[in-house]
Design a protein around this motif. Structure first.
Motif, mmCIF file in Angstrom:
data_model
loop_
_atom_site.group_PDB
_atom_site.id
_atom_site.type_symbol
_atom_site.label_atom_id
_atom_site.label_comp_id
_atom_site.label_asym_id
_atom_site.label_seq_id
_atom_site.Cartn_x
_atom_site.Cartn_y
_atom_site.Cartn_z
ATOM 1 N N THR A 64 0.555 -1.556 0.247
ATOM 2 C CA THR A 64 -0.189 -0.365 0.074
ATOM 3 C C THR A 64 0.790 0.869 0.257
ATOM 4 N N ARG A 65 -0.085 2.334 -0.402
ATOM 5 C CA ARG A 65 0.875 3.698 -0.560
ATOM 6 C C ARG A 65 0.958 4.295 0.387
ATOM 7 N N ALA A 66 1.425 5.627 1.326
ATOM 8 C CA ALA A 66 1.136 6.608 2.143
ATOM 9 C C ALA A 66 -0.114 7.028 1.374
ATOM 10 N N TYR A 67 -0.656 7.981 2.718
ATOM 11 C CA TYR A 67 -1.400 8.815 2.268
ATOM 12 C C TYR A 67 -1.861 9.481 3.224
ATOM 13 N N LYS A 68 -2.295 11.001 3.323
ATOM 14 C CA LYS A 68 -2.395 11.753 3.953
ATOM 15 C C LYS A 68 -4.435 12.392 3.886
ATOM 16 N N VAL A 69 -4.640 12.235 4.768
ATOM 17 C CA VAL A 69 -6.601 12.850 4.864
ATOM 18 C C VAL A 69 -6.314 13.871 5.682
ATOM 19 N N THR A 70 -6.947 15.555 5.036
ATOM 20 C CA THR A 70 -7.202 16.423 5.597
ATOM 21 C C THR A 70 -8.710 16.890 5.765
ATOM 22 N N ILE A 71 -8.983 16.855 7.277
ATOM 23 C CA ILE A 71 -10.570 16.354 7.161
ATOM 24 C C ILE A 71 -10.855 18.214 7.813
ATOM 25 N N ARG A 72 -11.691 18.322 7.088
ATOM 26 C CA ARG A 72 -12.183 19.839 7.587
ATOM 27 C C ARG A 72 -13.865 19.894 8.366
ATOM 28 N N ASN A 73 -14.090 21.347 8.890
ATOM 29 C CA ASN A 73 -15.221 21.644 9.840
ATOM 30 C C ASN A 73 -16.343 20.708 9.280
ATOM 31 N N ASP A 74 -16.369 21.119 8.131
ATOM 32 C CA ASP A 74 -17.665 20.599 7.973
ATOM 33 C C ASP A 74 -18.232 18.604 7.240
ATOM 34 N N GLY A 75 -16.904 18.671 7.204
ATOM 35 C CA GLY A 75 -16.397 17.127 7.707
ATOM 36 C C GLY A 75 -16.762 16.427 6.173
ATOM 37 N N SER A 76 -16.008 17.690 5.394
ATOM 38 C CA SER A 76 -15.924 16.768 3.952
ATOM 39 C C SER A 76 -14.011 16.771 4.182
ATOM 40 N N ALA A 77 -13.846 15.833 3.265
ATOM 41 C CA ALA A 77 -12.518 15.751 3.005
ATOM 42 C C ALA A 77 -11.640 15.444 1.955
ATOM 43 N N THR A 78 -10.096 15.602 2.251
ATOM 44 C CA THR A 78 -9.173 15.429 0.924
ATOM 45 C C THR A 78 -8.050 14.238 0.973
ATOM 46 N N ALA A 79 -8.316 13.652 0.505
ATOM 47 C CA ALA A 79 -7.051 12.013 0.273
ATOM 48 C C ALA A 79 -5.884 12.994 -0.089
#
Length: 191
Positions: A64-79
């Motif tokens: 598997t590749r490493a990843y990070k998830v940025t979670i925003r206050n509205d519950g949206s996210a970017t991986a």
């Protein structure tokens, strides 16, 4: 030309690629306009990053590749999924967007607010397979935790209530990552 790498050289190469992709100096990147990108797109991107609640980082493993998830206050996210440097299965870095309310940001915010300094979560040794073990970190309010898969209760001043809070965060973060179903496979030809 096939190049043989020692395990140590491979790990260094993977770590270097990941750090380059994610610019690890800051857990939340502030994007600046690039050529061809309008300032309104850049402003939207900056506003979204400034609205970040937390960043979860998952290390990669053999498959598997490493990843990070940025979670925003509205519950949206970017991986943001790291590039695969495997000669057999090279893949470019990519990102995946999740709409508002995908993540229960209210519960995450409550856990993080109660904990406050995630760097003080007691982390201990835990057995993991050498090739398939991963590390899960969370960054919040300028602090980064140790591996949330290895939360331990032995810490001066840690109460049962605090330990339960740490374990709840660990379980909640694991649930977030499971529910997002981010494709990090090194073998998928169409990530």
């Amino acid at each position: 030309m096939l190049v043989a790498l020692t395990f140590g050289a491979y790990i260094s190469l993977v770590a270097s690629a990941w750090m380059t992709m994610t610019n690890m100096a800051s857990p939340i990147k502030q994007n600046s306009p690039q050529s061809g990108q309008s300032s309104s797109n850049s402003s939207q991107s900056n506003a979204r990053n400034q609205d970040a609640l937390a960043v979860i980082e998952q290390s990669g493993s053999t498959n598997t590749r490493a990843y990070k998830v940025t979670i925003r206050n509205d519950g949206s996210a970017t991986a943001e999924i790291a590039a695969s440097v495997s000669p057999a299965h090279p893949q470019a870095a990519r990102s995946q967007e999740f709409p508002a309310a995908t993540i229960d940001a209210k519960t995450l915010r409550q856990l993080l607010t109660e904990i406050d300094d995630v760097s003080k979560i007691p982390i201990g040794p835990c057995a993991k397979p050498a090739s398939f073990g991963t590390r899960t970190l969370i960054s919040y309010a300028g602090n980064t935790s140790g591996d949330l898969q290895c939360v331990r209760g032995i810490m001066p001043g840690a109460t049962d209530e605090k330990l339960e809070l740490y374990e709840n965060l660990s379980q909640f973060v694991a649930k977030i990552l499971r529910d997002l179903k981010v494709n990090t496979s090194r073998r998928d030809a169409n990530p």
